[in-house]
Design a protein around this motif. Structure first.
Motif, short mmCIF file in Angstrom:
data_model
loop_
_atom_site.label_atom_id
_atom_site.label_comp_id
_atom_site.label_asym_id
_atom_site.label_seq_id
_atom_site.Cartn_x
_atom_site.Cartn_y
_atom_site.Cartn_z
N GLU A 108 0.83 -1.20 0.00
CA GLU A 108 0.00 0.00 0.00
C GLU A 108 0.87 1.26 0.00
N LEU A 109 1.98 1.23 0.73
CA LEU A 109 2.86 2.40 0.74
C LEU A 109 3.42 2.68 -0.65
N ILE A 110 3.90 1.64 -1.35
CA ILE A 110 4.49 1.88 -2.66
C ILE A 110 3.42 2.33 -3.65
N ARG A 111 2.18 1.88 -3.48
CA ARG A 111 1.11 2.35 -4.36
C ARG A 111 0.80 3.83 -4.11
N LEU A 112 0.88 4.24 -2.87
CA LEU A 112 0.69 5.66 -2.56
C LEU A 112 1.80 6.50 -3.18
N LEU A 113 3.04 6.01 -3.13
CA LEU A 113 4.15 6.72 -3.76
C LEU A 113 3.97 6.77 -5.27
N ASP A 114 3.53 5.66 -5.84
CA ASP A 114 3.25 5.60 -7.28
C ASP A 114 2.19 6.64 -7.65
N ARG A 115 1.13 6.69 -6.87
CA ARG A 115 0.03 7.62 -7.15
C ARG A 115 0.49 9.08 -7.06
N ALA A 116 1.42 9.37 -6.15
CA ALA A 116 1.85 10.75 -5.94
C ALA A 116 2.80 11.25 -7.01
N THR A 117 3.43 10.32 -7.76
CA THR A 117 4.52 10.67 -8.66
C THR A 117 4.02 10.96 -10.07
N GLY A 118 4.41 12.13 -10.58
CA GLY A 118 4.06 12.48 -11.94
C GLY A 118 5.02 11.93 -12.97
N ARG A 119 6.35 11.97 -12.66
CA ARG A 119 7.32 11.56 -13.68
C ARG A 119 8.34 10.55 -13.15
N VAL A 120 9.04 10.88 -12.05
CA VAL A 120 10.13 10.01 -11.58
C VAL A 120 10.04 9.83 -10.07
N LEU A 121 10.12 8.57 -9.62
CA LEU A 121 10.25 8.24 -8.21
C LEU A 121 11.64 7.67 -7.99
N PHE A 122 12.41 8.27 -7.08
CA PHE A 122 13.69 7.72 -6.65
C PHE A 122 13.46 6.98 -5.34
N PHE A 123 13.94 5.74 -5.29
CA PHE A 123 13.52 4.86 -4.20
C PHE A 123 14.66 3.93 -3.78
N ASP A 124 14.83 3.75 -2.47
CA ASP A 124 15.66 2.65 -1.98
C ASP A 124 15.05 2.11 -0.69
N THR A 125 15.52 0.94 -0.28
CA THR A 125 15.01 0.31 0.93
C THR A 125 16.07 -0.63 1.49
N GLY A 126 15.88 -1.06 2.73
CA GLY A 126 16.80 -2.01 3.33
C GLY A 126 16.83 -3.32 2.56
N GLN A 127 18.00 -4.00 2.59
CA GLN A 127 18.19 -5.22 1.82
C GLN A 127 18.82 -6.31 2.70
N ASP A 128 18.77 -7.55 2.20
CA ASP A 128 19.25 -8.67 3.02
C ASP A 128 20.76 -8.83 3.02
N ASN A 129 21.49 -8.03 2.23
CA ASN A 129 22.95 -8.06 2.33
C ASN A 129 23.45 -7.36 3.58
N GLU A 130 22.56 -6.63 4.25
CA GLU A 130 22.94 -5.87 5.44
C GLU A 130 22.90 -6.77 6.67
#
Length: 432
Positions: free
Chosen positions: A354-376
């Motif tokens: 749901e969070l990523i869909r909200l970010l998708d909805r808010a973005t007109g052209r480009v979303l820059f995104f990162d998140t925690g990963q399992d290499n950490e």
């Protein structure tokens, strides 16, 4: 038990590294006892019995108008006054101006940082060396310049609040740094600096002080009293003893290059979980109408102080509610860094999808995104399977972007977190 007690003290701000500590030290210096008695106690107990050499580039400006540096900052609304390097301060500045102009005009003095300092002391409810108006500030400034030039009348009586000839220059160490705050002696030190010296022998207090900037950072909700910065802050007392955990410049360079490649040079920008507001400041400087949403209300005064952010550009509150309360495609460019994994781990008010869909909805052209990963190291088990390929697949499956581009890892895997970070930055593009 000892560790638990330290944690309680840190959270309350009463630990030596906590935000309340500096205020308690200041309160001790401001007790309503006779000046002579306070000086006697200070000399006998609180001051080191020997002088220490201090370089001028390690000094920060401090007490003014009879107030401690923190009190002066509070009264004038200038959080960064105690973070100002002495060599960049108003006292040295006035003498530089005097070297450039043999006959300083009243307008030049009052328009200088020194003149403004004197007037600020008066506006804050005090005096400046006994002066209560522009004439008093001018008199103090001209006496200072005359002393620097060797033109001071022999045997001239000291002005109110002026130290005597036998009083030592007094400083206090700034906790968690290699800097010292000037408690008394700005004018004498400025004359020495402008006369060619690179340092002086001074008397130092035993007890360290903290600056309002340090105190505010230690109160931030996600720091838990640690000396860490999550975005760059240029302040001398943070240069040593404070770790910049997220470099930010690496991600910004990738963002700049990608936006230039795609011909995006302006528009509305939103940083979700904007922290101190560094990305908001940087994108505003590139011509974007930039704003941020951050849960911690302390981010607002911090961003205003350290980045010069204007009122209203950082909203405070829940990111989910904020995103849901605005029109679709409101922002041309959106960034969201290191937030989604908290939702993956069940710490958010909605699902990660749901969070990523909200970010998708808010973005007109480009979303820059990162998140925690399992290499950490700290997410090896809790985020097992969340590698860059999984993150990219998650973005494709839960958003309507036309293109997902992996821009590569960050450069934050450095001591003491060399086993963490290397989070991949993704650009999610919606074609016009």
């Amino acid at each position: 038990m000892r560790r638990k007690s330290r944690a309680v003290l840190r959270k309350s701000g009463l630990a030596p590294s906590g935000p309340v500590y500096g205020r308690l030290v200041d309160a001790g210096r401001s007790l309503p006892i006779p000046a002579a008695a306070r000086v006697a106690v200070s000399t006998a107990v609180l001051r080191r019995p020997w002088k220490v050499p201090v370089r001028f580039d390690k000094l920060l400006v401090g007490a003014q108008g009879g107030w401690t540096a923190r009190e002066f900052a509070d009264r004038t609304g200038d959080m960064l006054w105690p973070s100002t390097p002495f060599l960049d301060g108003p006292h040295v500045g006035l003498l530089r101006l005097a070297d450039e102009h043999a006959d300083l005009t009243d307008e030049q003095i009052l328009g200088s940082a020194y003149g403004r300092l004197g007037l600020r002391c008066i506006e804050a409810g005090g005096t400046y060396f006994g002066g209560a108006d522009e004439a008093g500030v001018l008199a103090a400034a001209r006496a200072f310049v005359a002393r620097y030039r060797g033109e001071e009348a022999p045997g001239a009586a000291p002005r109110p609040q002026q130290s005597g000839p036998q009083d030592p220059v007094l400083v206090a160490p700034v906790r968690g740094s290699d800097r010292f705050q000037i408690l008394d002696g700005h004018h004498r030190l400025a004359i020495a600096a402008m006369s060619g010296a690179d340092g002086a022998s001074v008397v130092a207090k035993w007890l360290p002080v903290t600056t309002p900037l340090q105190d505010l950072l230690l109160k931030m909700s996600w720091l838990d009293g640690t000396h860490e910065l999550y975005q760059p802050i240029d302040a001398p007392e943070l240069e040593t003893g404070w770790t910049t955990v997220r470099q930010c410049t690496d991600r910004l360079a990738k963002m700049d290059a990608f936006l230039a490649e795609r011909g995006v040079s302006g528009g509305r920008y939103l940083d979700v979980a904007s922290c101190y507001g560094w990305f908001v400041s940087q994108l505003a400087g590139r011509g974007f109408e930039a704003e941020g949403i951050e849960r911690d209300p302390l981010a607002v005064p911090l961003g205003k102080a350290v980045y010069g952010l204007p009122d209203g550009v950082i909203s405070t509150g829940d990111a989910v509610e904020f995103l849901g309360g605005h029109d679709e495609g409101r922002w041309d460019v959106v960034s969201c860094f290191s937030l989604l994994h908290h939702f993956v781990l069940g710490r958010g008010s909605v699902s990660a999808e749901e969070l990523i869909r909200l970010l998708d909805r808010a973005t007109g052209r480009v979303l820059f995104f990162d998140t925690g990963q399992d290499n950490e190291k700290w997410f090896a088990e809790s985020l097992r399977g969340w590698d860059p390929a999984r993150v990219e697949r998650f973005l494709r499956e839960n958003t309507g972007f036309d293109e997902i581009v992996d821009l590569g890892p960050d450069e934050d895997a450095r001591p003491p977190y060399e086993d963490n970070y290397r989070r991949h930055l993704f650009a999610c593009v919606r074609k016009a």
